[in-house]
Design a protein around this motif. Structure first.
Motif, PDB file in Angstrom:
ATOM      1  N   TYR A 140       0.713  -1.213  -0.168  1.00 27.58           N
ATOM      2  CA  TYR A 140       0.002  -0.036  -0.077  1.00 27.58           C
ATOM      3  C   TYR A 140       0.998   1.309   0.065  1.00 27.58           C
ATOM      4  O   TYR A 140       0.572   2.001  -0.564  1.00 27.58           O
ATOM      5  CB  TYR A 140      -0.881   0.083   1.325  1.00 27.58           C
ATOM      6  CG  TYR A 140      -2.004  -0.897   1.281  1.00 27.58           C
ATOM      7  CD1 TYR A 140      -2.165  -1.938   0.314  1.00 27.58           C
ATOM      8  CD2 TYR A 140      -2.699  -1.060   2.498  1.00 27.58           C
ATOM      9  CE1 TYR A 140      -3.146  -2.886   0.508  1.00 27.58           C
ATOM     10  CE2 TYR A 140      -3.652  -1.924   2.573  1.00 27.58           C
ATOM     11  CZ  TYR A 140      -3.913  -2.853   1.727  1.00 27.58           C
ATOM     12  OH  TYR A 140      -4.946  -3.891   1.778  1.00 27.58           O
ATOM     13  N   LEU A 141       1.789   1.172   0.939  1.00 29.96           N
ATOM     14  CA  LEU A 141       2.245   2.588   1.295  1.00 29.96           C
ATOM     15  C   LEU A 141       3.135   3.120   0.058  1.00 29.96           C
ATOM     16  O   LEU A 141       3.001   4.324  -0.231  1.00 29.96           O
ATOM     17  CB  LEU A 141       3.503   2.635   2.281  1.00 29.96           C
ATOM     18  CG  LEU A 141       2.543   2.211   3.885  1.00 29.96           C
ATOM     19  CD1 LEU A 141       3.870   2.226   4.828  1.00 29.96           C
ATOM     20  CD2 LEU A 141       1.591   3.204   3.883  1.00 29.96           C
ATOM     21  N   PRO A 142       3.988   2.295  -0.627  1.00 32.44           N
ATOM     22  CA  PRO A 142       4.669   3.038  -1.812  1.00 32.44           C
ATOM     23  C   PRO A 142       3.764   3.429  -2.895  1.00 32.44           C
ATOM     24  O   PRO A 142       4.040   4.650  -3.465  1.00 32.44           O
ATOM     25  CB  PRO A 142       5.608   1.664  -2.379  1.00 32.44           C
ATOM     26  CG  PRO A 142       5.579   0.808  -1.314  1.00 32.44           C
ATOM     27  CD  PRO A 142       4.395   0.833  -0.508  1.00 32.44           C
ATOM     28  N   ILE A 143       2.572   2.925  -3.277  1.00 34.74           N
ATOM     29  CA  ILE A 143       1.655   3.234  -4.215  1.00 34.74           C
ATOM     30  C   ILE A 143       1.130   4.726  -3.702  1.00 34.74           C
ATOM     31  O   ILE A 143       0.955   5.676  -4.405  1.00 34.74           O
ATOM     32  CB  ILE A 143       0.573   2.391  -4.484  1.00 34.74           C
ATOM     33  CG1 ILE A 143       1.250   1.156  -5.137  1.00 34.74           C
ATOM     34  CG2 ILE A 143      -0.406   2.924  -5.547  1.00 34.74           C
ATOM     35  CD1 ILE A 143       0.183  -0.158  -5.579  1.00 34.74           C
ATOM     36  N   GLY A 144       0.478   4.517  -2.236  1.00 41.29           N
ATOM     37  CA  GLY A 144      -0.191   5.652  -1.658  1.00 41.29           C
ATOM     38  C   GLY A 144       0.695   6.709  -1.697  1.00 41.29           C
ATOM     39  O   GLY A 144       0.488   8.131  -1.861  1.00 41.29           O
ATOM     40  N   VAL A 145       1.889   6.864  -1.124  1.00 45.12           N
ATOM     41  CA  VAL A 145       3.041   7.739  -1.176  1.00 45.12           C
ATOM     42  C   VAL A 145       3.155   8.550  -2.479  1.00 45.12           C
ATOM     43  O   VAL A 145       3.363   9.744  -2.663  1.00 45.12           O
ATOM     44  CB  VAL A 145       4.081   7.300  -0.356  1.00 45.12           C
ATOM     45  CG1 VAL A 145       5.086   8.549  -0.467  1.00 45.12           C
ATOM     46  CG2 VAL A 145       3.820   7.204   1.086  1.00 45.12           C
ATOM     47  N   SER A 146       3.573   7.554  -3.308  1.00 46.64           N
ATOM     48  CA  SER A 146       3.767   8.068  -4.880  1.00 46.64           C
ATOM     49  C   SER A 146       2.706   9.022  -5.469  1.00 46.64           C
ATOM     50  O   SER A 146       2.942  10.102  -5.954  1.00 46.64           O
ATOM     51  CB  SER A 146       4.149   6.964  -5.729  1.00 46.64           C
ATOM     52  OG  SER A 146       5.124   6.250  -5.317  1.00 46.64           O
ATOM     53  N   LEU A 147       1.326   8.427  -5.011  1.00 46.26           N
ATOM     54  CA  LEU A 147       0.259   9.207  -5.503  1.00 46.26           C
ATOM     55  C   LEU A 147       0.456  10.487  -4.829  1.00 46.26           C
ATOM     56  O   LEU A 147      -0.063  11.721  -5.526  1.00 46.26           O
ATOM     57  CB  LEU A 147      -0.869   8.345  -5.224  1.00 46.26           C
ATOM     58  CG  LEU A 147      -2.326   9.186  -5.253  1.00 46.26           C
ATOM     59  CD1 LEU A 147      -2.461   9.535  -6.689  1.00 46.26           C
ATOM     60  CD2 LEU A 147      -3.615   8.183  -4.773  1.00 46.26           C
ATOM     61  N   GLY A 148       0.445  10.613  -3.543  1.00 48.14           N
ATOM     62  CA  GLY A 148       0.411  11.937  -2.724  1.00 48.14           C
ATOM     63  C   GLY A 148       1.689  12.642  -3.296  1.00 48.14           C
ATOM     64  O   GLY A 148       1.289  14.112  -3.403  1.00 48.14           O
ATOM     65  N   VAL A 149       2.899  12.192  -3.492  1.00 43.88           N
ATOM     66  CA  VAL A 149       4.044  13.268  -3.841  1.00 43.88           C
ATOM     67  C   VAL A 149       3.619  13.628  -5.294  1.00 43.88           C
ATOM     68  O   VAL A 149       3.836  14.862  -5.677  1.00 43.88           O
ATOM     69  CB  VAL A 149       5.164  12.243  -4.046  1.00 43.88           C
ATOM     70  CG1 VAL A 149       6.398  13.046  -4.670  1.00 43.88           C
ATOM     71  CG2 VAL A 149       5.558  12.013  -2.556  1.00 43.88           C
ATOM     72  N   ILE A 150       3.005  13.015  -6.347  1.00 42.52           N
ATOM     73  CA  ILE A 150       2.748  13.120  -7.528  1.00 42.52           C
ATOM     74  C   ILE A 150       1.670  14.452  -7.522  1.00 42.52           C
ATOM     75  O   ILE A 150       1.661  15.405  -8.264  1.00 42.52           O
ATOM     76  CB  ILE A 150       2.173  12.136  -8.389  1.00 42.52           C
ATOM     77  CG1 ILE A 150       3.500  11.467  -8.863  1.00 42.52           C
ATOM     78  CG2 ILE A 150       1.779  12.715  -9.913  1.00 42.52           C
ATOM     79  CD1 ILE A 150       3.150  10.046  -9.616  1.00 42.52           C
ATOM     80  N   ALA A 151       0.626  14.127  -6.730  1.00 47.72           N
ATOM     81  CA  ALA A 151      -0.453  15.025  -6.435  1.00 47.72           C
ATOM     82  C   ALA A 151       0.051  16.363  -6.099  1.00 47.72           C
ATOM     83  O   ALA A 151      -0.404  17.594  -6.350  1.00 47.72           O
ATOM     84  CB  ALA A 151      -1.559  14.375  -5.645  1.00 47.72           C
ATOM     85  N   GLY A 152       0.916  16.440  -5.321  1.00 46.05           N
ATOM     86  CA  GLY A 152       1.637  17.476  -4.730  1.00 46.05           C
ATOM     87  C   GLY A 152       2.166  18.452  -5.799  1.00 46.05           C
ATOM     88  O   GLY A 152       2.630  19.736  -5.432  1.00 46.05           O
TER      89      GLY A 152
END
Length: 400
Positions: A97-109
């Motif tokens: 979960y975490l690598p996908i979720g964190v990557s999504l958040g970083v890109i969204a930022g």
């Protein structure tokens, strides 16, 4: 269209469009559907970003150090957990979960304002559908969830909409910012008032309390921004660090545990919280290991209102961190909270009230309701974070 959209093509934009539309109401269709919607749209966004010529350098962030450290610690904790099989199953899920979720958040930022006005309208559409589905659930004691699950009893059907209501409230900050960008402030506040009215009659007391906290913190942040900032950052950290002792204080005020309000399961939750808080004292430094409460049955106190011996989760994510990861976990959680909430300073001042309100709202929900590692909750938080980051703007005077 910003430079990231120009460089990475349309696939990430479409991924964000789907997320903006679907996340606000998916929980009313299927309670745990955030654990499907968010990873699918997240993979769509990440794949489009990379295939479209995106530099992996954009994914560089200091948050990865925290992610790696957290995963290492919870993996170690699985070795001393009461049931290693359950513990490592949860660790495996978090590793995914975490690598996908964190990557999504970083890109969204990096993609603030992605899709412009059309994306904001997509968010309004999803939020509107979610509000309508909540109204349907209130009026029919089940709504779409009850219709799609005819075998669920009339008493259980209303609670099937609780997760959807929680996600809807968490998205209020993103919708508030988007509405201001579209000069729809009055429409938003009318909609927020309507949502609060619906939640007063809905099955989810968590969502009702959360929206009240959201409104109070938002108003306070507008009126007294510096004081509210201090309260959210350091008050939140203190709330995390003192969680077991707060439960002991509640127990001391009512040692016979006479307080019970059935509509909010207050007695049952206090039963669980008191038992879990006392259990933290048996492993105060490193905790009992991840997912420990699912296996522990030798609690220090008898349950007066909770009908069971094992606790699938403590209905208090902060207390769950304490019993599973001890003082080390609680301290790391408090440090993460301070870092995360201080990061709000990077955004333009007019967006900060919504962000501080979202932070307070999340802490309240985490502190009284869902399990910290539940899949739908983890993905829901990542989804809400990504949606919100696409709507807010960073201050030009701060570095990314």
């Amino acid at each position: 269209m910003n430079k990231y959209q120009e460089a990475h093509g349309r696939l990430p934009t479409w991924g964000f469009f789907f997320l903006l539309i679907l996340l606000p109401f998916c929980g009313f269709v299927s309670p745990k559907s955030a654990s499907v919607i968010v990873p699918i749209t997240g993979l769509m966004i990440i794949t489009g970003f990379v295939v479209g010529g995106g530099s992996v350098g954009v994914l560089q962030s200091r948050i990865w150090l925290a992610v790696v450290g957290f995963l290492a610690f919870v993996t170690l904790s699985a070795f001393w957990a009461p049931d290693r099989e359950i513990a490592f199953e949860r660790v495996f899920k978090l590793v995914v979960y975490l690598p996908i979720g964190v990557s999504l958040g970083v890109i969204a930022g990096q993609c603030e304002g992605v899709g412009g006005g059309n994306a904001r309208r997509a968010l309004f559409l999803g939020f509107g559908i979610g509000t309508v589905l909540l109204a349907w659930a209130v009026l029919t004691s089940g709504g779409l969830f009850g219709l799609l699950n005819p075998d669920v009893s009339i008493f259980e059907a209303p609670s099937g909409n609780n997760r959807g209501a929680v996600i809807l409230v968490l998205l209020l900050s993103a919708v508030a910012v988007a509405a201001r960008r579209q000069s729809l402030g009055l429409v938003f506040w009318g909609s927020a008032a309507g949502l609060a009215g619906l939640l007063f009659f809905a099955a989810s007391q968590t969502a009702l309390l959360a929206i009240l906290v959201w409104a109070i913190v938002f108003g306070a942040a507008v009126a007294t921004p510096r004081l509210t900032r201090t309260f959210v950052i350091w008050g939140g950290a203190a709330f995390i660090l003192t969680q077991p002792f707060l439960i002991f204080a509640i127990e001391a005020m009512d040692p016979s545990r006479s307080l019970d309000i059935s509509i909010a399961s207050v007695g049952a939750r206090l039963d669980i919280w008191i038992a879990v808080a006392h259990k933290t004292l048996e492993a105060p430094v490193f905790g009992h290991g991840i997912e420990a409460t699912r296996s522990i049955t030798d609690w220090a106190n008898e349950f007066l209102y909770f009908g069971g011996r094992n606790v699938p989760h403590p209905h208090n994510g902060i207390l769950q961190i304490w019993i599973e990861l001890g003082l080390v976990g609680g301290t790391l959680a408090a440090l993460f909270w301070v870092t995360l909430t201080r990061w709000i300073d990077r955004f333009v001042s007019e967006d900060q009230p919504a962000l501080f309100a979202l932070a307070a709202c999340f802490l309240v929900i985490a502190g009284i309701s869902h399990g910290m590692w539940q899949s739908w909750w983890v993905w829901g938080v990542f989804g809400v974070t990504a949606v919100t980051l696409t709507q807010v703007r960073q201050d030009a005077g701060t570095s990314r």
